[in-house]
Design a protein around this motif. Structure first.
Motif, PDB file in Angstrom:
ATOM      1  N   ALA A 155       0.839  -1.206   0.000  1.00  0.00           N
ATOM      2  CA  ALA A 155       0.000   0.000   0.000  1.00  0.00           C
ATOM      3  C   ALA A 155       0.869   1.249   0.000  1.00  0.00           C
ATOM      4  O   ALA A 155       0.625   2.192  -0.760  1.00  0.00           O
ATOM      5  CB  ALA A 155      -0.925  -0.011   1.220  1.00  0.00           C
ATOM      6  N   PHE A 156       1.900   1.243   0.833  1.00  0.00           N
ATOM      7  CA  PHE A 156       2.816   2.378   0.916  1.00  0.00           C
ATOM      8  C   PHE A 156       3.475   2.647  -0.433  1.00  0.00           C
ATOM      9  O   PHE A 156       3.489   3.786  -0.918  1.00  0.00           O
ATOM     10  CB  PHE A 156       3.873   2.100   1.990  1.00  0.00           C
ATOM     11  N   ASN A 157       4.000   1.593  -1.025  1.00  0.00           N
ATOM     12  CA  ASN A 157       4.713   1.760  -2.295  1.00  0.00           C
ATOM     13  C   ASN A 157       3.784   2.170  -3.431  1.00  0.00           C
ATOM     14  O   ASN A 157       4.152   2.978  -4.283  1.00  0.00           O
ATOM     15  CB  ASN A 157       5.485   0.492  -2.641  1.00  0.00           C
ATOM     16  N   ARG A 158       2.572   1.647  -3.449  1.00  0.00           N
ATOM     17  CA  ARG A 158       1.621   2.042  -4.490  1.00  0.00           C
ATOM     18  C   ARG A 158       1.233   3.512  -4.342  1.00  0.00           C
ATOM     19  O   ARG A 158       1.135   4.240  -5.338  1.00  0.00           O
ATOM     20  CB  ARG A 158       0.379   1.155  -4.453  1.00  0.00           C
ATOM     21  N   LEU A 159       1.005   3.938  -3.093  1.00  0.00           N
ATOM     22  CA  LEU A 159       0.675   5.344  -2.869  1.00  0.00           C
ATOM     23  C   LEU A 159       1.847   6.238  -3.288  1.00  0.00           C
ATOM     24  O   LEU A 159       1.658   7.251  -3.970  1.00  0.00           O
ATOM     25  CB  LEU A 159       0.310   5.589  -1.404  1.00  0.00           C
ATOM     26  N   ARG A 160       3.025   5.840  -2.902  1.00  0.00           N
ATOM     27  CA  ARG A 160       4.220   6.618  -3.249  1.00  0.00           C
ATOM     28  C   ARG A 160       4.357   6.742  -4.768  1.00  0.00           C
ATOM     29  O   ARG A 160       4.626   7.829  -5.292  1.00  0.00           O
ATOM     30  CB  ARG A 160       5.457   5.951  -2.655  1.00  0.00           C
ATOM     31  N   PHE A 161       4.139   5.655  -5.474  1.00  0.00           N
ATOM     32  CA  PHE A 161       4.245   5.668  -6.929  1.00  0.00           C
ATOM     33  C   PHE A 161       3.163   6.558  -7.548  1.00  0.00           C
ATOM     34  O   PHE A 161       3.459   7.395  -8.406  1.00  0.00           O
ATOM     35  CB  PHE A 161       4.133   4.236  -7.464  1.00  0.00           C
TER      36      PHE A 161
ATOM     37  N   THR B 286       9.193  11.540  -4.166  1.00  0.00           N
ATOM     38  CA  THR B 286      10.598  11.134  -4.204  1.00  0.00           C
ATOM     39  C   THR B 286      11.128  10.858  -2.802  1.00  0.00           C
ATOM     40  O   THR B 286      12.064  10.085  -2.646  1.00  0.00           O
ATOM     41  CB  THR B 286      11.471  12.218  -4.878  1.00  0.00           C
ATOM     42  N   ARG B 287      10.535  11.497  -1.809  1.00  0.00           N
ATOM     43  CA  ARG B 287      10.963  11.287  -0.423  1.00  0.00           C
ATOM     44  C   ARG B 287       9.976  10.366   0.300  1.00  0.00           C
ATOM     45  O   ARG B 287       8.758  10.571   0.239  1.00  0.00           O
ATOM     46  CB  ARG B 287      11.061  12.606   0.328  1.00  0.00           C
ATOM     47  N   LEU B 288      10.496   9.369   0.992  1.00  0.00           N
ATOM     48  CA  LEU B 288       9.653   8.458   1.765  1.00  0.00           C
ATOM     49  C   LEU B 288       8.861   9.213   2.828  1.00  0.00           C
ATOM     50  O   LEU B 288       7.709   8.877   3.115  1.00  0.00           O
ATOM     51  CB  LEU B 288      10.499   7.374   2.435  1.00  0.00           C
ATOM     52  N   SER B 289       9.451  10.252   3.388  1.00  0.00           N
ATOM     53  CA  SER B 289       8.799  11.005   4.459  1.00  0.00           C
ATOM     54  C   SER B 289       7.504  11.662   3.985  1.00  0.00           C
ATOM     55  O   SER B 289       6.571  11.836   4.775  1.00  0.00           O
ATOM     56  CB  SER B 289       9.741  12.052   5.044  1.00  0.00           C
ATOM     57  N   THR B 290       7.438  12.008   2.716  1.00  0.00           N
ATOM     58  CA  THR B 290       6.212  12.615   2.191  1.00  0.00           C
ATOM     59  C   THR B 290       5.089  11.591   2.178  1.00  0.00           C
ATOM     60  O   THR B 290       3.969  11.871   2.620  1.00  0.00           O
ATOM     61  CB  THR B 290       6.439  13.171   0.773  1.00  0.00           C
ATOM     62  N   THR B 291       5.384  10.388   1.713  1.00  0.00           N
ATOM     63  CA  THR B 291       4.373   9.325   1.709  1.00  0.00           C
ATOM     64  C   THR B 291       4.007   8.934   3.138  1.00  0.00           C
ATOM     65  O   THR B 291       2.837   8.682   3.440  1.00  0.00           O
ATOM     66  CB  THR B 291       4.878   8.101   0.925  1.00  0.00           C
ATOM     67  N   GLU B 292       4.987   8.900   4.034  1.00  0.00           N
ATOM     68  CA  GLU B 292       4.712   8.588   5.437  1.00  0.00           C
ATOM     69  C   GLU B 292       3.717   9.577   6.037  1.00  0.00           C
ATOM     70  O   GLU B 292       2.855   9.208   6.832  1.00  0.00           O
ATOM     71  CB  GLU B 292       6.006   8.580   6.251  1.00  0.00           C
ATOM     72  N   ALA B 293       3.819  10.840   5.652  1.00  0.00           N
ATOM     73  CA  ALA B 293       2.895  11.857   6.160  1.00  0.00           C
ATOM     74  C   ALA B 293       1.462  11.541   5.738  1.00  0.00           C
ATOM     75  O   ALA B 293       0.521  11.711   6.528  1.00  0.00           O
ATOM     76  CB  ALA B 293       3.301  13.242   5.677  1.00  0.00           C
ATOM     77  N   TYR B 294       1.277  11.075   4.520  1.00  0.00           N
ATOM     78  CA  TYR B 294      -0.062  10.681   4.069  1.00  0.00           C
ATOM     79  C   TYR B 294      -0.548   9.451   4.819  1.00  0.00           C
ATOM     80  O   TYR B 294      -1.702   9.379   5.244  1.00  0.00           O
ATOM     81  CB  TYR B 294      -0.058  10.387   2.563  1.00  0.00           C
ATOM     82  N   MET B 295       0.332   8.468   5.004  1.00  0.00           N
ATOM     83  CA  MET B 295      -0.059   7.231   5.673  1.00  0.00           C
ATOM     84  C   MET B 295      -0.396   7.476   7.143  1.00  0.00           C
ATOM     85  O   MET B 295      -1.240   6.784   7.708  1.00  0.00           O
ATOM     86  CB  MET B 295       1.051   6.182   5.549  1.00  0.00           C
ATOM     87  N   ASP B 296       0.232   8.471   7.764  1.00  0.00           N
ATOM     88  CA  ASP B 296       0.007   8.764   9.181  1.00  0.00           C
ATOM     89  C   ASP B 296      -1.004   9.880   9.409  1.00  0.00           C
ATOM     90  O   ASP B 296      -1.246  10.276  10.553  1.00  0.00           O
ATOM     91  CB  ASP B 296       1.330   9.159   9.851  1.00  0.00           C
ATOM     92  N   PHE B 297      -1.602  10.394   8.358  1.00  0.00           N
ATOM     93  CA  PHE B 297      -2.472  11.567   8.445  1.00  0.00           C
ATOM     94  C   PHE B 297      -3.562  11.419   9.508  1.00  0.00           C
ATOM     95  O   PHE B 297      -3.756  12.297  10.335  1.00  0.00           O
ATOM     96  CB  PHE B 297      -3.109  11.839   7.084  1.00  0.00           C
ATOM     97  N   ASP B 298      -4.271  10.312   9.511  1.00  0.00           N
ATOM     98  CA  ASP B 298      -5.399  10.125  10.437  1.00  0.00           C
ATOM     99  C   ASP B 298      -4.976   9.985  11.895  1.00  0.00           C
ATOM    100  O   ASP B 298      -5.781  10.215  12.793  1.00  0.00           O
ATOM    101  CB  ASP B 298      -6.219   8.897  10.042  1.00  0.00           C
ATOM    102  N   LYS B 299      -3.725   9.615  12.131  1.00  0.00           N
ATOM    103  CA  LYS B 299      -3.269   9.411  13.505  1.00  0.00           C
ATOM    104  C   LYS B 299      -3.310  10.694  14.319  1.00  0.00           C
ATOM    105  O   LYS B 299      -3.437  10.652  15.532  1.00  0.00           O
ATOM    106  CB  LYS B 299      -1.857   8.826  13.511  1.00  0.00           C
ATOM    107  N   ASN B 300      -3.220  11.841  13.664  1.00  0.00           N
ATOM    108  CA  ASN B 300      -3.218  13.120  14.379  1.00  0.00           C
ATOM    109  C   ASN B 300      -4.594  13.779  14.427  1.00  0.00           C
ATOM    110  O   ASN B 300      -4.760  14.806  15.072  1.00  0.00           O
ATOM    111  CB  ASN B 300      -2.217  14.075  13.731  1.00  0.00           C
ATOM    112  N   LEU B 301      -5.575  13.198  13.760  1.00  0.00           N
ATOM    113  CA  LEU B 301      -6.900  13.816  13.729  1.00  0.00           C
ATOM    114  C   LEU B 301      -7.542  13.902  15.108  1.00  0.00           C
ATOM    115  O   LEU B 301      -8.271  14.849  15.389  1.00  0.00           O
ATOM    116  CB  LEU B 301      -7.821  13.070  12.762  1.00  0.00           C
ATOM    117  N   HIS B 302      -7.285  12.915  15.979  1.00  0.00           N
ATOM    118  CA  HIS B 302      -7.872  12.972  17.313  1.00  0.00           C
ATOM    119  C   HIS B 302      -7.382  14.201  18.081  1.00  0.00           C
ATOM    120  O   HIS B 302      -8.125  14.786  18.857  1.00  0.00           O
ATOM    121  CB  HIS B 302      -7.592  11.681  18.092  1.00  0.00           C
TER     122      HIS B 302
END
Length: 95
Positions: A39-45, A50-66
């Motif tokens: 899932a991570f790699n497909r989203l990144r593609f 180009t930076r893993l940290s950018t995709t990580e921010a999307y993957m972790d987005f909901d964790k900060n919503l609370h």
């Protein structure tokens, strides 16, 4: 748009797409249809990150919503307190 200060940017559309695609992929992960890494790699593609940290921010987005929800609840409570305080002061000044 009714708000003249709003400025639409292409990235707004791209970010919305990314968050929705992330949700789609994570639903597939939950169903066992793909791994988190896939899932991570497909989203990144798809997002051309180009930076893993950018995709990580999307993957972790909901964790900060609370935290955002908690802050909004606290602000609403404070506004309610201030409103009650102002109404009480007005009643005391104008019996």
């Amino acid at each position: 748009m009714s708000n003249p200060d709003y400025r639409f940017h292409f990235h707004d559309l791209k970010a919305t797409f990314g968050v929705n695609l992330k949700d789609f992929y994570l639903e597939r992960v939950a169903k066992g249809e793909m791994s988190y890494s896939q899932a991570f790699n497909r989203l990144r593609f798809k997002m051309w990150h180009t930076r893993l940290s950018t995709t990580e921010a999307y993957m972790d987005f909901d964790k900060n919503l609370h935290e955002v929800d908690d802050a909004q609840d606290d602000w609403n409570a404070e506004l309610g307190r201030l409103k009650r305080q102002a109404l009480k002061a007005e009643i005391n000044e104008n019996p």
